[in-house]
Design a protein around this motif. Structure first.
Motif, mmCIF file in Angstrom:
data_model
loop_
_atom_site.group_PDB
_atom_site.id
_atom_site.type_symbol
_atom_site.label_atom_id
_atom_site.label_comp_id
_atom_site.label_asym_id
_atom_site.label_seq_id
_atom_site.Cartn_x
_atom_site.Cartn_y
_atom_site.Cartn_z
ATOM 1 N N ILE A 18 -25.749 50.237 7.711
ATOM 2 C CA ILE A 18 -25.478 48.075 7.771
ATOM 3 C C ILE A 18 -26.807 47.735 7.684
ATOM 4 O O ILE A 18 -26.497 47.501 6.560
ATOM 5 N N LEU A 19 -27.891 48.299 7.299
ATOM 6 C CA LEU A 19 -29.118 48.116 7.038
ATOM 7 C C LEU A 19 -29.136 48.062 5.125
ATOM 8 O O LEU A 19 -29.499 47.148 5.084
ATOM 9 N N GLY A 20 -28.134 49.349 5.184
ATOM 10 C CA GLY A 20 -28.324 49.512 4.102
ATOM 11 C C GLY A 20 -26.999 48.765 3.274
ATOM 12 O O GLY A 20 -27.011 48.945 1.980
ATOM 13 N N PHE A 26 -25.884 38.297 -1.541
ATOM 14 C CA PHE A 26 -26.726 37.297 -0.628
ATOM 15 C C PHE A 26 -27.710 36.441 -1.091
ATOM 16 O O PHE A 26 -28.224 36.363 -2.181
ATOM 17 N N THR A 27 -28.211 35.421 -0.415
ATOM 18 C CA THR A 27 -27.936 34.251 -1.622
ATOM 19 C C THR A 27 -29.634 34.609 -0.386
ATOM 20 O O THR A 27 -30.440 33.422 -1.748
ATOM 21 N N LYS A 28 -30.080 35.100 0.140
ATOM 22 C CA LYS A 28 -31.233 34.600 1.039
ATOM 23 C C LYS A 28 -31.801 36.739 0.548
ATOM 24 O O LYS A 28 -31.069 37.410 0.587
ATOM 25 N N PRO A 29 -33.208 36.796 0.451
ATOM 26 C CA PRO A 29 -33.928 37.802 0.804
ATOM 27 C C PRO A 29 -33.602 39.310 1.309
ATOM 28 O O PRO A 29 -33.125 38.670 2.816
ATOM 29 N N PRO A 30 -33.725 40.855 1.310
ATOM 30 C CA PRO A 30 -33.054 41.619 2.435
ATOM 31 C C PRO A 30 -33.908 41.635 3.550
ATOM 32 O O PRO A 30 -35.034 41.323 3.683
ATOM 33 N N MET A 31 -33.367 41.916 4.609
ATOM 34 C CA MET A 31 -34.266 42.221 5.662
ATOM 35 C C MET A 31 -35.583 42.761 5.324
ATOM 36 O O MET A 31 -35.685 43.754 5.004
ATOM 37 N N ASP A 32 -36.240 42.396 6.092
ATOM 38 C CA ASP A 32 -38.370 43.203 5.836
ATOM 39 C C ASP A 32 -38.394 44.183 6.933
ATOM 40 O O ASP A 32 -38.512 42.932 8.234
ATOM 41 N N PHE A 34 -39.776 46.346 8.348
ATOM 42 C CA PHE A 34 -42.215 46.474 8.549
ATOM 43 C C PHE A 34 -42.366 44.457 7.719
ATOM 44 O O PHE A 34 -42.571 44.721 7.044
ATOM 45 N N PRO A 35 -41.897 43.509 8.724
ATOM 46 C CA PRO A 35 -42.995 42.098 8.082
ATOM 47 C C PRO A 35 -44.120 42.841 8.104
ATOM 48 O O PRO A 35 -45.416 43.455 8.824
ATOM 49 N N GLU A 36 -44.745 41.826 7.572
ATOM 50 C CA GLU A 36 -46.469 41.117 6.422
ATOM 51 C C GLU A 36 -46.943 40.895 8.029
ATOM 52 O O GLU A 36 -46.804 39.868 7.548
ATOM 53 N N MET A 37 -47.350 41.403 8.621
ATOM 54 C CA MET A 37 -47.723 40.623 9.888
ATOM 55 C C MET A 37 -49.655 40.799 10.104
ATOM 56 O O MET A 37 -49.974 39.663 11.084
ATOM 57 N N ALA A 38 -49.232 41.555 10.786
ATOM 58 C CA ALA A 38 -50.628 42.738 10.847
ATOM 59 C C ALA A 38 -52.151 42.385 9.683
ATOM 60 O O ALA A 38 -53.108 42.189 10.158
ATOM 61 N N PHE A 39 -51.972 42.494 8.730
ATOM 62 C CA PHE A 39 -52.847 42.704 7.416
ATOM 63 C C PHE A 39 -52.447 41.243 6.824
ATOM 64 O O PHE A 39 -51.837 42.333 5.537
ATOM 65 N N MET A 42 -51.707 42.527 2.159
ATOM 66 C CA MET A 42 -51.709 43.258 2.137
ATOM 67 C C MET A 42 -50.742 43.994 1.345
ATOM 68 O O MET A 42 -50.976 44.627 0.157
ATOM 69 N N LYS A 43 -49.722 43.821 1.820
ATOM 70 C CA LYS A 43 -48.647 43.886 1.563
ATOM 71 C C LYS A 43 -47.837 43.418 -0.141
ATOM 72 O O LYS A 43 -47.022 43.867 -0.199
ATOM 73 N N TYR A 44 -47.715 42.344 0.290
ATOM 74 C CA TYR A 44 -47.229 41.085 -0.944
ATOM 75 C C TYR A 44 -48.386 40.310 -1.446
ATOM 76 O O TYR A 44 -48.862 39.850 -0.994
ATOM 77 N N GLN A 45 -49.055 41.147 -2.711
ATOM 78 C CA GLN A 45 -50.171 40.825 -3.326
ATOM 79 C C GLN A 45 -50.026 40.678 -4.473
ATOM 80 O O GLN A 45 -49.283 40.928 -5.310
ATOM 81 N N PRO A 46 -50.879 38.987 -4.916
ATOM 82 C CA PRO A 46 -50.729 38.559 -6.130
ATOM 83 C C PRO A 46 -50.694 39.778 -7.244
ATOM 84 O O PRO A 46 -52.295 39.621 -7.373
ATOM 85 N N LYS A 47 -49.745 39.696 -8.063
ATOM 86 C CA LYS A 47 -50.623 40.764 -9.706
ATOM 87 C C LYS A 47 -49.587 40.726 -10.125
ATOM 88 O O LYS A 47 -48.589 40.399 -10.134
ATOM 89 N N TYR A 48 -50.318 41.494 -11.329
ATOM 90 C CA TYR A 48 -49.241 41.683 -12.480
ATOM 91 C C TYR A 48 -48.999 43.088 -12.331
ATOM 92 O O TYR A 48 -49.904 43.679 -12.561
ATOM 93 N N LYS A 49 -47.800 43.259 -13.193
ATOM 94 C CA LYS A 49 -47.037 43.928 -12.834
ATOM 95 C C LYS A 49 -47.333 44.958 -14.601
ATOM 96 O O LYS A 49 -47.268 44.003 -15.529
ATOM 97 N N PRO A 50 -47.119 46.424 -15.034
ATOM 98 C CA PRO A 50 -46.837 46.817 -16.524
ATOM 99 C C PRO A 50 -46.012 46.021 -17.584
ATOM 100 O O PRO A 50 -44.329 46.052 -16.467
ATOM 101 N N GLN A 51 -45.936 45.172 -18.714
ATOM 102 C CA GLN A 51 -44.799 44.604 -19.345
ATOM 103 C C GLN A 51 -44.789 43.721 -18.082
ATOM 104 O O GLN A 51 -43.535 43.093 -19.028
ATOM 105 N N GLY A 52 -45.123 42.791 -17.298
ATOM 106 C CA GLY A 52 -44.700 42.305 -16.872
ATOM 107 C C GLY A 52 -45.063 40.634 -17.623
ATOM 108 O O GLY A 52 -46.032 40.730 -18.210
#
Length: 211
Positions: A18-20, A26-32, A34-39, A42-52
Motif C-alpha cells: 500500500i505504502l509503496g 500523483f500530483t503531490k509528493p509521496p507520503m513522508d 518519518f517527517p522532519e519535526m524533531a530537528f 537536518m533531513k532536507y538541507q539546502p545543498k548542491y549535489k554532484p553534477q547538479g
C-alpha cells in the motif's frame, strides 16, 4: 506460532504494497513516513549535489572546474627517496630518506606492521621460519643472509612496493612511511642476530641479568 508468523508476514507485505504503490501518477509528493519535526533543517538541507544545477554560478553548474595544473597532494610524491627508495640518478639509496626519522616510535610502528604482514612468511625473528612454511612454502629467505644484510634499504623498499618472486606487492597494505618503518625494524632484527654483550651499555646489562 506458525500462524502468528504468517499473519505478521502478510501484514508487512500488505503494508509495503500500500505504502509503496506507484501504479499511477500523483500530483503531490509521496507520503513522508518519518517527517522532519524533531530537528528541522537536518533531513532536507539546502545543498548542491554532484553534477547538479546551480543558479549562483554563471555556467549553471554546481560542480566547479579545478584550476589548471592542480594535482592531488597525495599523488604529487616528488620525493623520490621517500616514495621510490631511489636517489636523483635512479639508484637505490643506502640508509633512510631525510624525511624519515629512525627512532623508537618508528621501530615500534615497524614491529607492529611487520608482525601483521611479514611474520607469517618471514617469521617473528626474520629467519624465514613463518607459519606458512608449515604449509609447504619453503622458499622464504631469511633476513640474516649476507645478501639481504648488504641490500640497500631502497631496494628493500622497492620489493615491498612491487613484490618479487612469490612475494606480492604490499603497496595496498603499507603506506610508504610504514614500509620504511618495517625496513627499520628488519635492520633491528638483523643487528640483534649478530649482537654481543659488548654491544650492551654497561648500565643496562643488569636489565638482562648480566654483569
Amino acid at each position: 506460532m506458525r500462524t502468528v508468523y504468517l499473519i505478521t508476514a502478510l501484514i508487512i507485505v500488505l503494508g509495503l504494497s500500500i505504502l509503496g504503490f506507484r501504479g499511477r501518477a500523483f500530483t503531490k509528493p509521496p507520503m513522508d513516513v518519518f517527517p522532519e519535526m524533531a530537528f528541522p533543517g537536518m533531513k532536507y538541507q539546502p545543498k548542491y549535489k554532484p553534477q547538479g544545477p546551480s543558479n549562483f554560478f554563471a555556467d549553471g553548474r554546481a560542480d566547479r572546474p579545478l584550476p589548471e595544473g592542480v594535482v592531488s597532494r597525495d599523488m604529487l610524491r616528488s620525493d623520490d627517496a621517500l616514495y621510490q627508495g631511489k636517489d636523483a640518478s635512479g639508484a637505490f639509496i643506502h640508509g633512510f630518506p631525510a624525511a624519515v626519522t629512525v627512532d623508537l616510535k618508528l621501530l615500534q610502528r615497524g614491529k607492529e606492521r611487520f608482525t601483521i604482514y611479514c611474520s607469517p612468511c618471514h617469521g617473528a625473528l626474520g629467519n624465514g621460519q613463518g607459519i606458512t612454511k608449515s604449509y609447504g612454502m619453503g622458499a622464504t629467505p631469511t633476513y640474516h643472509d649476507d645478501r639481504l644484510r648488504q641490500m640497500p634499504e631502497g631496494e628493500i623498499f622497492n620489493t615491498i612496493t612491487h613484490g618479487k618472486g612469490n612475494m606480492l606487492s604490499y603497496a595496498d597494505k603499507l603506506v610508504p612511511q610504514d614500509r620504511w618503518a618495517v625496513i627499520a625494524y628488519v635492520r633491528a632484527l638483523q643487528r640483534a642476530e649478530t649482537g654481543t654483550l659488548a654491544d650492551v651499555p654497561a648500565n643496562h646489562r643488569s636489565e638482562l641479568g648480566l654483569k
